[in-house]
Write a protein that holds these residues in place. Structure first.
Motif, mmCIF file in Angstrom:
data_model
loop_
_atom_site.group_PDB
_atom_site.id
_atom_site.type_symbol
_atom_site.label_atom_id
_atom_site.label_comp_id
_atom_site.label_asym_id
_atom_site.label_seq_id
_atom_site.Cartn_x
_atom_site.Cartn_y
_atom_site.Cartn_z
ATOM 1 N N VAL A 278 9.584 25.792 81.194
ATOM 2 C CA VAL A 278 10.800 25.154 81.713
ATOM 3 C C VAL A 278 11.838 25.028 80.605
ATOM 4 O O VAL A 278 13.022 25.276 80.824
ATOM 5 N N LEU A 279 11.400 24.678 79.403
ATOM 6 C CA LEU A 279 12.335 24.583 78.276
ATOM 7 C C LEU A 279 12.966 25.938 77.951
ATOM 8 O O LEU A 279 14.176 26.039 77.732
ATOM 9 N N VAL A 280 12.145 26.977 77.927
ATOM 10 C CA VAL A 280 12.651 28.327 77.640
ATOM 11 C C VAL A 280 13.591 28.789 78.748
ATOM 12 O O VAL A 280 14.676 29.326 78.477
ATOM 13 N N LEU A 281 13.202 28.581 79.997
ATOM 14 C CA LEU A 281 14.035 28.991 81.126
ATOM 15 C C LEU A 281 15.371 28.256 81.121
ATOM 16 O O LEU A 281 16.425 28.858 81.368
ATOM 17 N N ARG A 282 15.355 26.975 80.795
ATOM 18 C CA ARG A 282 16.606 26.210 80.731
ATOM 19 C C ARG A 282 17.493 26.735 79.602
ATOM 20 O O ARG A 282 18.711 26.832 79.764
ATOM 21 N N THR A 283 16.912 27.087 78.481
ATOM 22 C CA THR A 283 17.686 27.659 77.360
ATOM 23 C C THR A 283 18.324 28.972 77.772
ATOM 24 O O THR A 283 19.493 29.236 77.463
ATOM 25 N N VAL A 284 17.575 29.806 78.501
ATOM 26 C CA VAL A 284 18.115 31.082 78.975
ATOM 27 C C VAL A 284 19.239 30.850 79.964
ATOM 28 O O VAL A 284 20.295 31.511 79.899
ATOM 29 N N VAL A 285 19.065 29.914 80.883
ATOM 30 C CA VAL A 285 20.098 29.627 81.886
ATOM 31 C C VAL A 285 21.369 29.147 81.194
ATOM 32 O O VAL A 285 22.474 29.586 81.549
ATOM 33 N N VAL A 286 21.248 28.282 80.220
ATOM 34 C CA VAL A 286 22.424 27.772 79.514
ATOM 35 C C VAL A 286 23.119 28.900 78.736
ATOM 36 O O VAL A 286 24.345 28.979 78.710
ATOM 37 N N ALA A 287 22.332 29.796 78.145
ATOM 38 C CA ALA A 287 22.912 30.892 77.361
ATOM 39 C C ALA A 287 23.586 31.934 78.247
ATOM 40 O O ALA A 287 24.622 32.491 77.890
#
Length: 94
Positions: free
Chosen positions: A83-92
């Motif tokens: 979830v942390l990685v996916l959220r970072t990707v979504v923000v980027a």
């Protein structure tokens, strides 16, 4: 950031926070020596019902690891990091 990106980021953040609530209340239940108040079981049940549909399929692939008398749930950790990685990707991206 677009509306969809903001929405996805917010949903992922809220899910991550619910996972942290589940983590804290599970550990409180493990280390507590006195009976927990009734509201803690309700919070634990709500957090469990929100997170378990995501964790259960991952748990079928990543089985819990037994270390002596303790079982370590790798699925929970994998979903939390995911979830942390996916959220970072979504923000980027958005």
């Amino acid at each position: 950031m677009s509306f969809i990106g903001s929405l996805l980021s917010t949903v992922l953040l809220l899910f991550w926070l619910v996972m942290l609530v589940r983590l804290v209340f599970d550990w409180v239940g493990v280390v507590s020596t006195s009976p927990a108040p009734a509201w803690t079981s309700r919070v634990r049940g709500v957090s469990w019902s929100i997170t378990e549909p995501v964790i259960a399929p991952v748990r079928r692939v990543l089985r819990p690891v037994r270390v002596g008398g303790v079982s370590i749930d790798l699925a929970f950790t994998a979903v939390l990091v995911g979830v942390l990685v996916l959220r970072t990707v979504v923000v980027a991206v958005f």
